[in-house]
Scaffold this motif. Structure first.
Motif, PDB file in Angstrom:
ATOM      1  N   GLU A   3     -32.668 -52.603  -0.833  1.00 28.10           N
ATOM      2  CA  GLU A   3     -32.079 -53.182  -2.082  1.00 28.10           C
ATOM      3  C   GLU A   3     -30.519 -53.815  -1.860  1.00 28.10           C
ATOM      4  O   GLU A   3     -30.295 -54.926  -1.895  1.00 28.10           O
ATOM      5  N   TYR A   4     -29.902 -52.913  -1.413  1.00 26.99           N
ATOM      6  CA  TYR A   4     -28.492 -53.220  -0.877  1.00 26.99           C
ATOM      7  C   TYR A   4     -28.466 -54.195   0.308  1.00 26.99           C
ATOM      8  O   TYR A   4     -27.718 -55.264   0.130  1.00 26.99           O
ATOM      9  N   TRP A   5     -29.072 -53.902   1.274  1.00 30.48           N
ATOM     10  CA  TRP A   5     -28.991 -54.626   2.503  1.00 30.48           C
ATOM     11  C   TRP A   5     -29.530 -56.076   2.209  1.00 30.48           C
ATOM     12  O   TRP A   5     -28.927 -57.189   2.768  1.00 30.48           O
ATOM     13  N   GLU A  50     -33.291 -48.100  -2.186  1.00 28.39           N
ATOM     14  CA  GLU A  50     -31.949 -48.398  -2.614  1.00 28.39           C
ATOM     15  C   GLU A  50     -31.197 -49.057  -1.523  1.00 28.39           C
ATOM     16  O   GLU A  50     -30.588 -50.127  -1.659  1.00 28.39           O
ATOM     17  N   ALA A  51     -31.517 -48.340  -0.368  1.00 28.46           N
ATOM     18  CA  ALA A  51     -30.869 -49.104   0.987  1.00 28.46           C
ATOM     19  C   ALA A  51     -31.461 -50.379   1.148  1.00 28.46           C
ATOM     20  O   ALA A  51     -30.493 -51.313   1.684  1.00 28.46           O
ATOM     21  N   HIS A  56     -26.040 -58.240   8.113  1.00 26.06           N
ATOM     22  CA  HIS A  56     -26.452 -59.010   6.839  1.00 26.06           C
ATOM     23  C   HIS A  56     -24.993 -59.703   6.573  1.00 26.06           C
ATOM     24  O   HIS A  56     -24.031 -59.153   6.863  1.00 26.06           O
ATOM     25  N   MET A  86     -28.751 -41.935  -0.536  1.00 30.75           N
ATOM     26  CA  MET A  86     -29.721 -43.274  -0.819  1.00 30.75           C
ATOM     27  C   MET A  86     -30.896 -43.050  -0.145  1.00 30.75           C
ATOM     28  O   MET A  86     -31.429 -42.681   0.737  1.00 30.75           O
ATOM     29  N   GLY A  94     -29.606 -57.684  -0.550  1.00 25.79           N
ATOM     30  CA  GLY A  94     -29.282 -57.938  -2.092  1.00 25.79           C
ATOM     31  C   GLY A  94     -28.828 -59.204  -2.280  1.00 25.79           C
ATOM     32  O   GLY A  94     -29.024 -60.264  -1.502  1.00 25.79           O
ATOM     33  N   TRP A 108     -35.136 -49.968   7.793  1.00 24.36           N
ATOM     34  CA  TRP A 108     -34.732 -48.652   7.044  1.00 24.36           C
ATOM     35  C   TRP A 108     -34.606 -47.781   8.329  1.00 24.36           C
ATOM     36  O   TRP A 108     -33.775 -46.621   8.133  1.00 24.36           O
ATOM     37  N   LEU A 138     -21.654 -45.713   1.911  1.00 24.19           N
ATOM     38  CA  LEU A 138     -22.847 -45.793   1.091  1.00 24.19           C
ATOM     39  C   LEU A 138     -23.107 -44.438   0.843  1.00 24.19           C
ATOM     40  O   LEU A 138     -22.720 -43.348   1.658  1.00 24.19           O
ATOM     41  N   THR A 191     -23.061 -61.720   3.275  1.00 19.81           N
ATOM     42  CA  THR A 191     -22.916 -61.745   1.994  1.00 19.81           C
ATOM     43  C   THR A 191     -21.596 -62.625   1.403  1.00 19.81           C
ATOM     44  O   THR A 191     -20.690 -62.718   2.495  1.00 19.81           O
ATOM     45  N   ILE A 241     -26.499 -44.018   7.181  1.00 19.90           N
ATOM     46  CA  ILE A 241     -26.385 -43.534   6.156  1.00 19.90           C
ATOM     47  C   ILE A 241     -26.209 -42.264   5.863  1.00 19.90           C
ATOM     48  O   ILE A 241     -25.244 -41.637   5.298  1.00 19.90           O
TER      49      ILE A 241
END
Length: 160
Positions: free
Chosen positions: A41-43, A38-39, A64, A34, A45, A15, A30, A66, A22
């Motif tokens: 959860e996104y990272w 939320e950040a 990350h 945020m 995800g 964070w 983004l 995805t 951010i």
């Protein structure tokens, strides 16, 4: 420096790296307001594999991986990379990028795609090209930069 899979205990340090990026709003699409939750959860995800670059217990960067798309596009990885402000200019992003290619292959991906590389982020554009990513498309005015207004973004791609 070593790059390893992120652990739950790394979330506070991640964070601290994500928040300035951010809030600046210059490189990732983004919301600048945020929250930490939320950040993260996104990272972290669904489907994400998260890694950190660390040196003597100091987290210097995170990335990350995805799936770029579900279903028929899930063999292509998408990557996001952020270096801690105090560690910029030390080759951390390059190391994470190259590491991510190896990890993506290990995870079964056959290609890597970056969907929105902000054109004003010249250091990243140059670095990604130097690491073998090809600029395959320009998206006119696709990113609203807080100082520059609407700027172009690039789609970049490479097979693994």
């Amino acid at each position: 420096m070593r790059i390893r899979k992120a652990e739950t205990a790394d979330k506070a340090a991640i964070w601290k790296i994500l928040e300035p990026m951010i809030r600046e709003g210059e490189t990732f699409p983004l919301p600048r307001n945020m929250t930490e939750w939320e950040a993260l959860e996104y990272w972290f995800g669904k489907g994400a594999s998260v890694f950190v670059a660390e040196e003597e217990g100091d987290i210097l960067g995170t990335y990350h991986l995805t799936p770029n798309q579900p279903g028929g596009g899930s063999h292509v990885a998408n990557g996001g990379y952020v270096t801690a402000p105090h560690a910029r200019g030390r080759g951390i992003a390059r190391a994470m990028c190259l590491h991510s290619f190896d990890m993506a292959r290990t995870l079964g991906y056959r290609a890597m795609q970056y969907n929105l590389v902000v054109s004003t982020n010249k250091a990243a554009v140059h670095l990604w090209q130097d690491c073998g990513m090809e600029l395959i498309g320009r998206l006119p005015g696709a990113f609203h930069h807080p100082q520059e207004g609407d700027v172009d973004a690039f789609v970049m791609y490479r097979t693994l």
